[in-house]
Design a protein around this motif. Structure first.
Motif, PDB file in Angstrom:
ATOM      1  N   UNK A 189       0.884  -1.235   0.069  1.00  0.00           N
ATOM      2  CA  UNK A 189       0.018  -0.105  -0.002  1.00  0.00           C
ATOM      3  C   UNK A 189       0.854   1.214   0.002  1.00  0.00           C
ATOM      4  N   UNK A 190       0.373   2.383  -0.290  1.00  0.00           N
ATOM      5  CA  UNK A 190       0.836   3.724  -0.498  1.00  0.00           C
ATOM      6  C   UNK A 190       0.962   4.531   0.623  1.00  0.00           C
ATOM      7  N   UNK A 191       0.171   5.649   0.529  1.00  0.00           N
ATOM      8  CA  UNK A 191       0.059   6.682   1.589  1.00  0.00           C
ATOM      9  C   UNK A 191      -0.908   6.230   2.581  1.00  0.00           C
ATOM     10  N   UNK A 192      -1.967   5.411   2.240  1.00  0.00           N
ATOM     11  CA  UNK A 192      -2.815   4.996   3.380  1.00  0.00           C
ATOM     12  C   UNK A 192      -2.695   3.606   3.632  1.00  0.00           C
ATOM     13  N   UNK A 210      -4.287   4.560  -7.123  1.00  0.00           N
ATOM     14  CA  UNK A 210      -3.218   5.395  -7.266  1.00  0.00           C
ATOM     15  C   UNK A 210      -2.551   6.254  -6.417  1.00  0.00           C
ATOM     16  N   UNK A 211      -1.598   7.065  -6.644  1.00  0.00           N
ATOM     17  CA  UNK A 211      -0.892   8.149  -5.795  1.00  0.00           C
ATOM     18  C   UNK A 211      -1.911   9.248  -5.682  1.00  0.00           C
ATOM     19  N   UNK A 212      -2.291   9.528  -6.844  1.00  0.00           N
ATOM     20  CA  UNK A 212      -3.491  10.481  -6.793  1.00  0.00           C
ATOM     21  C   UNK A 212      -4.726  10.409  -6.026  1.00  0.00           C
ATOM     22  N   UNK A 213      -5.190   9.129  -6.203  1.00  0.00           N
ATOM     23  CA  UNK A 213      -6.424   8.781  -5.303  1.00  0.00           C
ATOM     24  C   UNK A 213      -6.312   8.955  -3.664  1.00  0.00           C
ATOM     25  N   UNK A 214      -4.779   8.377  -3.388  1.00  0.00           N
ATOM     26  CA  UNK A 214      -4.654   8.580  -1.965  1.00  0.00           C
ATOM     27  C   UNK A 214      -4.481  10.062  -1.558  1.00  0.00           C
ATOM     28  N   UNK A 215      -3.804  10.902  -2.555  1.00  0.00           N
ATOM     29  CA  UNK A 215      -3.690  12.360  -2.323  1.00  0.00           C
ATOM     30  C   UNK A 215      -5.091  12.938  -1.899  1.00  0.00           C
TER      31      UNK A 215
END
Length: 225
Positions: A189-192, A210-215
């Motif tokens: 997983x990424x940011x979340x 994607x990174x944009x989704x998490x942001x």
């Protein structure tokens, strides 16, 4: 000297003396936040007791009233502005004076603030390196983790990689079998992130994100907060 100061701050707490120390310190420093920080540090170092610190912080709230009076004095050139400025300063002063006028005798008679702070802390002493989790965090954290949970490992791993790892390497999020849980998504997983204690993933976590989704998810939570 040291002996009179020690007697004032001794075991037998003098509420008025402790309050006057808080007032004097705040008047000299022109910052109740600085005075409060110093008092907290002194309590942490064991130089003064919590009971004394309570009265000193009350004094700091009175001492800060001098600051708004000084600001009001800056309008001496205009009578109307000076009148309005002093009116606003007086409201602040009266609020602090009345609060201390009510709470100081109540604390001196019952010690309810001291007992309240004592009840908020665990009975056993802390060992070196231990972390204290306050009651507010215990209440809010489970709910917050069900909504969104930051992946703290991501920042650490990127910072120590010396440029070998970027945020793009964590995307898209890929959970084994498409099942969203801590065990199936761990390391993917990424940011979340998912919650290790419960094994559940928060509401804003999504497989394939994607990174944009998490942001965007983080931005929505920031606006809602």
């Amino acid at each position: 000297g040291g002996c009179p100061a020690g007697s004032i701050l001794g075991g037998e707490t003098n509420p008025v003396a402790a309050m006057m120390i808080g007032i004097l310190a705040t008047v000299l420093l022109q910052s109740s936040s600085t005075t409060t920080s110093i008092i907290v540090s002194l309590v942490g170092a064991g130089s003064i007791e919590v009971r004394q610190a309570i009265y000193m912080i009350m004094g700091a709230n009175i001492g800060t009233s001098v600051t708004n009076t000084i600001v009001a004095m800056g309008h001496l050139g205009n009578g109307d502005e000076l009148e309005r400025a002093f009116a606003g300063a007086t409201v602040h002063d009266m609020f602090n004076f009345l609060s201390v006028l009510i709470l100081l005798p109540l604390e001196a008679a019952t010690g309810y603030l001291y007992r309240l702070t004592k009840a908020m802390l665990p009975d056993q002493a802390f060992d070196k390196g231990d972390k204290w989790e306050g009651p507010i965090k215990k209440i809010v954290s489970p709910l917050g983790n069900r909504i969104i949970k930051a992946n703290k490992d991501l920042i650490k791993e990127i910072s120590v990689s010396e440029g070998k790892i970027s945020c793009a390497d964590y995307y898209p999020v890929n959970c084994t079998g498409g099942i969203e849980s801590y065990d199936t998504c761990k390391g993917h997983y990424g940011l979340i992130a998912c919650d290790k204690k419960t094994g559940l993933c928060p509401a804003f976590f999504q497989n394939g994100a994607s990174s944009h989704d998490d942001q965007v998810s983080g931005g929505v939570c920031l606006v809602l907060a």
